[in-house]
Design a protein around this motif. Sequence first.
Motif, PDB file in Angstrom:
ATOM      1  N   TRP A   1       0.838  -1.213   0.000  1.00  0.00           N
ATOM      2  CA  TRP A   1       0.000   0.000   0.000  1.00  0.00           C
ATOM      3  C   TRP A   1       0.864   1.250   0.000  1.00  0.00           C
ATOM      4  O   TRP A   1       0.556   2.232  -0.658  1.00  0.00           O
ATOM      5  CB  TRP A   1      -0.914  -0.005   1.228  1.00  0.00           C
ATOM      6  CG  TRP A   1      -1.888  -1.134   1.243  1.00  0.00           C
ATOM      7  CD1 TRP A   1      -2.372  -1.824   0.170  1.00  0.00           C
ATOM      8  CD2 TRP A   1      -2.468  -1.731   2.406  1.00  0.00           C
ATOM      9  NE1 TRP A   1      -3.230  -2.811   0.579  1.00  0.00           N
ATOM     10  CE2 TRP A   1      -3.328  -2.778   1.952  1.00  0.00           C
ATOM     11  CE3 TRP A   1      -2.383  -1.490   3.778  1.00  0.00           C
ATOM     12  CZ2 TRP A   1      -4.058  -3.567   2.832  1.00  0.00           C
ATOM     13  CZ3 TRP A   1      -3.130  -2.277   4.650  1.00  0.00           C
ATOM     14  CH2 TRP A   1      -3.947  -3.303   4.181  1.00  0.00           C
ATOM     15  N   ARG A   2       1.957   1.195   0.753  1.00  0.00           N
ATOM     16  CA  ARG A   2       2.839   2.359   0.795  1.00  0.00           C
ATOM     17  C   ARG A   2       3.483   2.617  -0.564  1.00  0.00           C
ATOM     18  O   ARG A   2       3.593   3.763  -1.006  1.00  0.00           O
ATOM     19  CB  ARG A   2       3.924   2.152   1.849  1.00  0.00           C
ATOM     20  CG  ARG A   2       4.804   3.380   2.022  1.00  0.00           C
ATOM     21  CD  ARG A   2       6.126   3.060   2.646  1.00  0.00           C
ATOM     22  NE  ARG A   2       6.917   4.274   2.772  1.00  0.00           N
ATOM     23  CZ  ARG A   2       7.598   4.839   1.778  1.00  0.00           C
ATOM     24  NH1 ARG A   2       7.580   4.283   0.570  1.00  0.00           N
ATOM     25  NH2 ARG A   2       8.274   5.953   1.974  1.00  0.00           N
ATOM     26  N   ASP A   3       3.917   1.542  -1.236  1.00  0.00           N
ATOM     27  CA  ASP A   3       4.530   1.706  -2.561  1.00  0.00           C
ATOM     28  C   ASP A   3       3.535   2.304  -3.550  1.00  0.00           C
ATOM     29  O   ASP A   3       3.888   3.174  -4.354  1.00  0.00           O
ATOM     30  CB  ASP A   3       5.032   0.350  -3.072  1.00  0.00           C
ATOM     31  CG  ASP A   3       6.188  -0.177  -2.221  1.00  0.00           C
ATOM     32  OD1 ASP A   3       6.795   0.641  -1.495  1.00  0.00           O
ATOM     33  OD2 ASP A   3       6.457  -1.393  -2.279  1.00  0.00           O
TER      34      ASP A   3
ATOM     35  N   ALA B   1       0.927   4.205  -2.785  1.00  0.00           N
ATOM     36  CA  ALA B   1       0.679   5.598  -2.403  1.00  0.00           C
ATOM     37  C   ALA B   1       1.824   6.494  -2.842  1.00  0.00           C
ATOM     38  O   ALA B   1       1.617   7.609  -3.337  1.00  0.00           O
ATOM     39  CB  ALA B   1       0.472   5.701  -0.889  1.00  0.00           C
ATOM     40  N   GLU B   2       3.058   6.006  -2.696  1.00  0.00           N
ATOM     41  CA  GLU B   2       4.219   6.801  -3.115  1.00  0.00           C
ATOM     42  C   GLU B   2       4.234   6.975  -4.631  1.00  0.00           C
ATOM     43  O   GLU B   2       4.566   8.042  -5.147  1.00  0.00           O
ATOM     44  CB  GLU B   2       5.493   6.124  -2.634  1.00  0.00           C
ATOM     45  CG  GLU B   2       6.744   6.935  -2.924  1.00  0.00           C
ATOM     46  CD  GLU B   2       8.000   6.218  -2.459  1.00  0.00           C
ATOM     47  OE1 GLU B   2       8.985   6.902  -2.161  1.00  0.00           O
ATOM     48  OE2 GLU B   2       7.991   4.966  -2.419  1.00  0.00           O
TER      49      GLU B   2
ATOM     50  N   ASP C   1       0.837  11.264   0.331  1.00  0.00           N
ATOM     51  CA  ASP C   1       1.651  11.302   1.544  1.00  0.00           C
ATOM     52  C   ASP C   1       1.668   9.919   2.188  1.00  0.00           C
ATOM     53  O   ASP C   1       0.626   9.258   2.314  1.00  0.00           O
ATOM     54  CB  ASP C   1       1.075  12.333   2.523  1.00  0.00           C
ATOM     55  CG  ASP C   1       1.927  12.452   3.768  1.00  0.00           C
ATOM     56  OD1 ASP C   1       3.142  12.643   3.625  1.00  0.00           O
ATOM     57  OD2 ASP C   1       1.369  12.335   4.882  1.00  0.00           O
ATOM     58  N   THR C   2       2.849   9.458   2.616  1.00  0.00           N
ATOM     59  CA  THR C   2       3.008   8.113   3.185  1.00  0.00           C
ATOM     60  C   THR C   2       3.387   8.141   4.652  1.00  0.00           C
ATOM     61  O   THR C   2       3.823   7.124   5.194  1.00  0.00           O
ATOM     62  CB  THR C   2       4.076   7.331   2.396  1.00  0.00           C
ATOM     63  OG1 THR C   2       5.335   8.039   2.498  1.00  0.00           O
ATOM     64  CG2 THR C   2       3.691   7.199   0.932  1.00  0.00           C
TER      65      THR C   2
ATOM     66  N   LEU D   1       1.334   5.647   6.748  1.00  0.00           N
ATOM     67  CA  LEU D   1       1.695   4.260   6.448  1.00  0.00           C
ATOM     68  C   LEU D   1       3.063   3.905   7.009  1.00  0.00           C
ATOM     69  O   LEU D   1       3.277   2.788   7.486  1.00  0.00           O
ATOM     70  CB  LEU D   1       1.660   4.033   4.933  1.00  0.00           C
ATOM     71  CG  LEU D   1       0.261   4.006   4.291  1.00  0.00           C
ATOM     72  CD1 LEU D   1       0.374   3.933   2.783  1.00  0.00           C
ATOM     73  CD2 LEU D   1      -0.541   2.819   4.814  1.00  0.00           C
ATOM     74  N   ASP D   2       4.001   4.863   6.962  1.00  0.00           N
ATOM     75  CA  ASP D   2       5.325   4.607   7.545  1.00  0.00           C
ATOM     76  C   ASP D   2       5.217   4.328   9.042  1.00  0.00           C
ATOM     77  O   ASP D   2       5.866   3.419   9.572  1.00  0.00           O
ATOM     78  CB  ASP D   2       6.238   5.805   7.300  1.00  0.00           C
ATOM     79  CG  ASP D   2       6.610   5.952   5.832  1.00  0.00           C
ATOM     80  OD1 ASP D   2       6.473   4.949   5.096  1.00  0.00           O
ATOM     81  OD2 ASP D   2       7.011   7.049   5.420  1.00  0.00           O
TER      82      ASP D   2
END
Length: 630
Positions: A134-136, A138-139, A144-145, A148-149
């Motif tokens: 999901w983070r990949d 979103a990036e 904004d991540t 998620l981070d």
Amino acid sequence: MTDTTDANQAGGDQAISPSPSSHPTNRATPRALRMAQPLAREVVEEIAKQYDVCIRPIALRPLDTYTGKVETIDVPCGATLESKCPPCAKRNRQLRMAQCREGWHLDHEPVNTPDEADDYQRYLVELRADAQAWRDEAEKAGEDTTDLDAAIGDLDDEINRTGMRGTVLGRTTASPGRGGIVADRKPNGRSSIYLGNDGYWHGWVTIGIKPDGSPDRRHRMAKTEAEVTRRVRELEGKREAGHVSKPGRIPNVTEWITEYLDVICDRLVASGKMAPRTLEDYRSKTRHWIIPLLGRHRLDRLAPEHLDKAYAMMLDQGLSSSTVLKVHRILSRALKIAMRRGKVTKNVATLIDAPVAADPDLAPLTRNEARKILEAAKPRRNAARWSVALALGIRQGEALGLRWSFVDLETGVIKAWYQAQRSPWRHGCDDLQECGKEWHRWPCKPRCRTHKHDPKCPQDCKKRGHVCPTRTCPKGCTGHADRCPRRTRGCIVFRQRKGPSRLTLQCPPELLPILREHKKLQDAERADAGDLWGDHDLLFPTRRGRPMEHSEDYKMWKALLKQAGVREARLHDARHTAGTLLVEQGVHIRVAQEILGHARVTTTERYTHVAGALVQDASERMGAALWGES
């Protein structure tokens, strides 16, 4: 000899030569004293041993082939004998002990089988992989991540707490020195600005906490860094001033005004704080004016200029200023509730000058016209209805809501405390649009071929089906509830009247015999109807004792005007006639206000401008004073 040589090597400059007592290694100091002093190297070695640092480092001189620079790097000696280097020997001894525990001294390699991971540990690892995916995404989308981070970091900590060895390395959670990339994260709560993969600059501002406990972060986007920075600073300023709307998508005017009418106003009607007809009037003006002119504006972006233009268009289309004022009040009230609930930070309706309603042109009936109406009503059923309207000046709903228990036929006291109003119908089916499909009236296309006149139609023909409808249904119409076979509500309700709720009137003596005769006729109707009579104790019911519909009452009024040969007039003009006759008879303005039940005397003062008989009498007196005989 030695001392002389050292002095010669000093260059013969006795001023800068150190004194025997200023340097401990000076040869001038006796040998016995110098040998008694601690050796600096031994002191360094002792300190190094305390901190487990190698005391015999090996100097390596690597050469950088690109720059040609040579550096000196100290590498531990790695001695295994404590007599040579105790720190290195200690480390090697501990290494050998660990190797022996692991079975390095055996002929065969030991096999260590780890325990099977439980379901919870597997769930955490799968969730960690999904979070990284999901983070990949979103990036890659330029979002904004930060959230998620933080979630990925919490998952890594939880994975370690469950007893799993090692760590699941991710792009933002890898440890330094293990091949990972350490994210340059900012402190929590600080705004972030970055260039996304879509070529736009993105900014995120932390406003507060959402109801579910998660951070409320707002997004701003622009083509340049300077523009998005300006927008972020503007949002931060609103946050500090407390002018930021609540989290969630901001509705547009159509969505909010619909919720305001269907939920808030409907609750007010159910509690008796708003009349059903008032709500229907709100819906009508919203459907025909507010939604078509302002409905697509987002609520927080609605500006005073939009309202000014909408009101100007309404006036250009021939609407009266009082109608525009009613629309303004509906919109202002809806925005006031939206501001209370955090949908918007200000009510733009209060930032403009409200339209001024011009005084309506009153057209009361004359004394002769009123008498003609009363004479024509005598043979009709409920003839007393029109005597009450012209003598007391009460409104239509108040007259239809009069009950015998509130009328004293001996003293003539009438308590007009309630109004009869019909509650609006509501659909009882599931598909509202399909239910009213037969009754929808959609806008016609240009050069409509559906509505045509017959060859014999007059030039001003307005017959339904011959002309295109002017008032059409809005898109997604859910109206026509009165046609629904499973409709609910729609009954006639009795509620407190408009204005002073305890209005007590004294009817003229000439009206009492009319009311007594009306009571006798109604008792005879009740006896003839028998069980079919619905006893609601009403003065002016239907032939079966049920409440009279407003539309039927209006039709009777129009038929009565035609029969009496009187000009066209509204039913409410009977109330204006009563007020005008009171003023013409010299009744004090405050007494007239009390009789008519006006909340403000300024409303009653309008009748003083139309009392033609008084004006005529005043002009005759003025003429007599100037030109008459003394």
